[in-house]
Design a protein around this motif. Structure first.
Motif, PDB file in Angstrom:
ATOM      1  N   ASP A 111      39.828  14.426 -32.731  1.00  0.00           N
ATOM      2  CA  ASP A 111      40.316  14.819 -34.051  1.00  0.00           C
ATOM      3  C   ASP A 111      41.048  16.154 -34.059  1.00  0.00           C
ATOM      4  O   ASP A 111      41.439  16.651 -35.110  1.00  0.00           O
ATOM      5  N   GLY A 112      41.194  16.757 -32.879  1.00  0.00           N
ATOM      6  CA  GLY A 112      41.879  18.046 -32.899  1.00  0.00           C
ATOM      7  C   GLY A 112      41.780  18.750 -31.563  1.00  0.00           C
ATOM      8  O   GLY A 112      41.237  18.215 -30.589  1.00  0.00           O
ATOM      9  N   PHE A 113      42.335  19.944 -31.536  1.00  0.00           N
ATOM     10  CA  PHE A 113      42.294  20.755 -30.324  1.00  0.00           C
ATOM     11  C   PHE A 113      41.072  21.670 -30.363  1.00  0.00           C
ATOM     12  O   PHE A 113      40.630  22.097 -31.436  1.00  0.00           O
ATOM     13  N   HIS A 114      40.554  21.952 -29.192  1.00  0.00           N
ATOM     14  CA  HIS A 114      39.386  22.823 -29.114  1.00  0.00           C
ATOM     15  C   HIS A 114      39.621  23.928 -28.107  1.00  0.00           C
ATOM     16  O   HIS A 114      40.333  23.748 -27.114  1.00  0.00           O
ATOM     17  N   TYR A 115      39.000  25.058 -28.406  1.00  0.00           N
ATOM     18  CA  TYR A 115      39.103  26.188 -27.506  1.00  0.00           C
ATOM     19  C   TYR A 115      38.329  25.887 -26.235  1.00  0.00           C
ATOM     20  O   TYR A 115      37.156  25.513 -26.281  1.00  0.00           O
ATOM     21  N   PRO A 202      43.799  26.995 -31.198  1.00  0.00           N
ATOM     22  CA  PRO A 202      43.553  25.577 -31.522  1.00  0.00           C
ATOM     23  C   PRO A 202      43.331  25.347 -33.016  1.00  0.00           C
ATOM     24  O   PRO A 202      43.712  24.293 -33.537  1.00  0.00           O
ATOM     25  N   LEU A 203      42.739  26.318 -33.710  1.00  0.00           N
ATOM     26  CA  LEU A 203      42.541  26.162 -35.155  1.00  0.00           C
ATOM     27  C   LEU A 203      43.888  26.060 -35.878  1.00  0.00           C
ATOM     28  O   LEU A 203      44.063  25.220 -36.772  1.00  0.00           O
ATOM     29  N   ASN A 206      45.154  22.632 -35.360  1.00  0.00           N
ATOM     30  CA  ASN A 206      44.409  21.648 -36.166  1.00  0.00           C
ATOM     31  C   ASN A 206      44.827  21.685 -37.633  1.00  0.00           C
ATOM     32  O   ASN A 206      44.974  20.632 -38.275  1.00  0.00           O
ATOM     33  N   VAL A 207      44.985  22.891 -38.173  1.00  0.00           N
ATOM     34  CA  VAL A 207      45.357  23.003 -39.592  1.00  0.00           C
ATOM     35  C   VAL A 207      46.758  22.424 -39.810  1.00  0.00           C
ATOM     36  O   VAL A 207      46.997  21.697 -40.789  1.00  0.00           O
ATOM     37  N   HIS A 210      46.550  18.589 -39.820  1.00  0.00           N
ATOM     38  CA  HIS A 210      45.840  17.910 -40.915  1.00  0.00           C
ATOM     39  C   HIS A 210      46.417  18.192 -42.302  1.00  0.00           C
ATOM     40  O   HIS A 210      45.855  17.749 -43.302  1.00  0.00           O
ATOM     41  N   ASN A 211      47.503  18.967 -42.379  1.00  0.00           N
ATOM     42  CA  ASN A 211      48.104  19.271 -43.683  1.00  0.00           C
ATOM     43  C   ASN A 211      49.599  18.979 -43.608  1.00  0.00           C
ATOM     44  O   ASN A 211      50.352  19.709 -42.952  1.00  0.00           O
TER      45      ASN A 211
ATOM     46  N   ASP B 187      42.970  21.421 -45.093  1.00  0.00           N
ATOM     47  CA  ASP B 187      42.171  20.481 -44.312  1.00  0.00           C
ATOM     48  C   ASP B 187      42.185  20.900 -42.843  1.00  0.00           C
ATOM     49  O   ASP B 187      43.252  21.073 -42.253  1.00  0.00           O
ATOM     50  N   ALA B 188      41.006  21.085 -42.258  1.00  0.00           N
ATOM     51  CA  ALA B 188      40.931  21.429 -40.831  1.00  0.00           C
ATOM     52  C   ALA B 188      40.370  20.282 -40.003  1.00  0.00           C
ATOM     53  O   ALA B 188      40.003  20.469 -38.846  1.00  0.00           O
ATOM     54  N   ASN B 193      35.622  19.874 -35.547  1.00  0.00           N
ATOM     55  CA  ASN B 193      36.503  21.047 -35.443  1.00  0.00           C
ATOM     56  C   ASN B 193      35.875  22.314 -36.043  1.00  0.00           C
ATOM     57  O   ASN B 193      36.560  23.336 -36.181  1.00  0.00           O
ATOM     58  N   GLU B 196      35.781  26.228 -34.251  1.00  0.00           N
ATOM     59  CA  GLU B 196      36.952  27.112 -34.329  1.00  0.00           C
ATOM     60  C   GLU B 196      37.072  27.743 -35.721  1.00  0.00           C
ATOM     61  O   GLU B 196      37.594  28.849 -35.851  1.00  0.00           O
TER      62      GLU B 196
END
Lengths: 222, 222
Positions: A111-115, A202-203, A206-207, A210-211, B187-188, B193, B196
């Motif tokens: 669902d997204g990138f992670h550190y 990564p945050l 992700n933002v 998702h937007n 939305d994150a 997630n 982060e």
């Protein structure tokens, strides 16, 4: 001041090279493992700047040769090449030189990138551990949107966080950061604080993911 | 909508209670382990709102009683109480209720605060793991400057990040967040997630600590 950008052919390196050449009078040198590629990208950046009325001379060299010519050396390479790259150029660095680490380790999951925090604590710490004792390492430019940075038509209006254990070196890098229009440098403390700074990248991805109305995000502390 | 803020006597809880009561028509209920303290803080918030011309009725109850009366339950308790608090109120939650987790684990070291990532992956995940299967958990309000939030004279102009696995529950919490003047909800992604997002809080503290002209920082993605 002479700034070498190792990995200066990648997107973050391109953005920093163009912005410094466009907004300042500092000398910009592009470094790459492949000197031919470094020269070719340097010509490309000069052409881009020329189209905007800026007559800049940008050097292009193999990484060690680029570092040899510079006062400030930016490690704009992938995180897993940071340690090796520092070792490769270490004997070209003088005691007053400053190494700058902008790299961040990330991995993509469902669902997204992670550190991806390295065992050393942070990529900035890896650079500091690999650097000669008399060379200061500063973490900076971790959280910049690369494509937007490399597009001189785009405004920034964002912050970059400065990490380091040598206040003079931090001042130099803060000055170079703030010389770029729309970029504000903020002190985030010592290299011990680097993980939280790197983890912001990564945050941001992700933002943006998702937007719908957001992309190429930076961050402003306010 | 009826919003219970468990730990609503602390600074983040106070800020959310005051802002919702000031800017919206939602019913605000303060929860605490000590019902007397909940009632006393509720009266204090009513007095603060009355001084600004807002005639709000704020309830004050022991946590389980507060949760029982609400549609949305905010876990504004310290991170190490999140799991216990969810278990304590679990049988008061209905299938349409939404639990909101704003807590972040941090520890202070020599030069700054650091994210203390729980074994479960994040505090938001702890809340989700402890919640009944039919109750949705949403992570939100992790990165808000508590003192500024609780001071209705201060403008916000910042973002809050919304995490969750149930889109409808995220929509409800985003709506409640954006009902507060100057707060934008972004939305994150999923609860995966959350680390982060939570990790941004110690970074905000560190940046405020190391830059004289900045304090009580929030963040804007732009």
């Amino acid at each position: 001041m002479r700034i070498a950008i190792l990995g200066g052919t990648g997107e973050v390196g391109e953005g920093l090279a163009l912005r410094w050449a466009f907004h300042t009078n500092h000398d910009v040198i592009v470094g790459s493992r492949d000197p031919e590629r470094a020269r070719s990208k340097a010509r490309e950046y000069e052409t881009e700047l020329d189209s905007r009325g800026v007559d800049a001379s940008i050097g292009g060299f193999e990484n060690a040769m680029a570092a040899d010519r510079a006062d400030v050396v930016v490690l704009a390479v992938p995180p897993y090449h940071v340690g090796d790259t520092v070792e490769e150029v270490a004997d070209r660095l003088g005691a007053d030189d400053v190494l700058v680490s902008p790299a961040v380790g990330m991995k993509r999951e469902d669902d997204g990138f992670h550190y991806h925090r390295p065992g050393a604590g942070s990529v900035t710490r890896i650079a500091a551990d690999a650097a000669p004792d008399d060379v200061s390492v500063v973490g900076a430019f971790h959280n910049l949107p690369a494509g937007r940075l490399a597009n001189l038509d785009r405004d920034l209006g964002i912050d970059t966080l400065i990490l380091g254990d040598d206040p003079d070196a931090k001042d130099i890098v803060s000055m170079l950061a703030e010389a770029i229009d729309g970029l504000r440098a903020l002190d985030a403390g010592s290299i011990d604080n680097a993980a939280e700074v790197e983890s912001l990248t990564p945050l941001l991805v992700n933002v943006a993911m998702h937007n719908e109305r957001l992309s190429e995000l930076g961050v402003r502390f306010q």
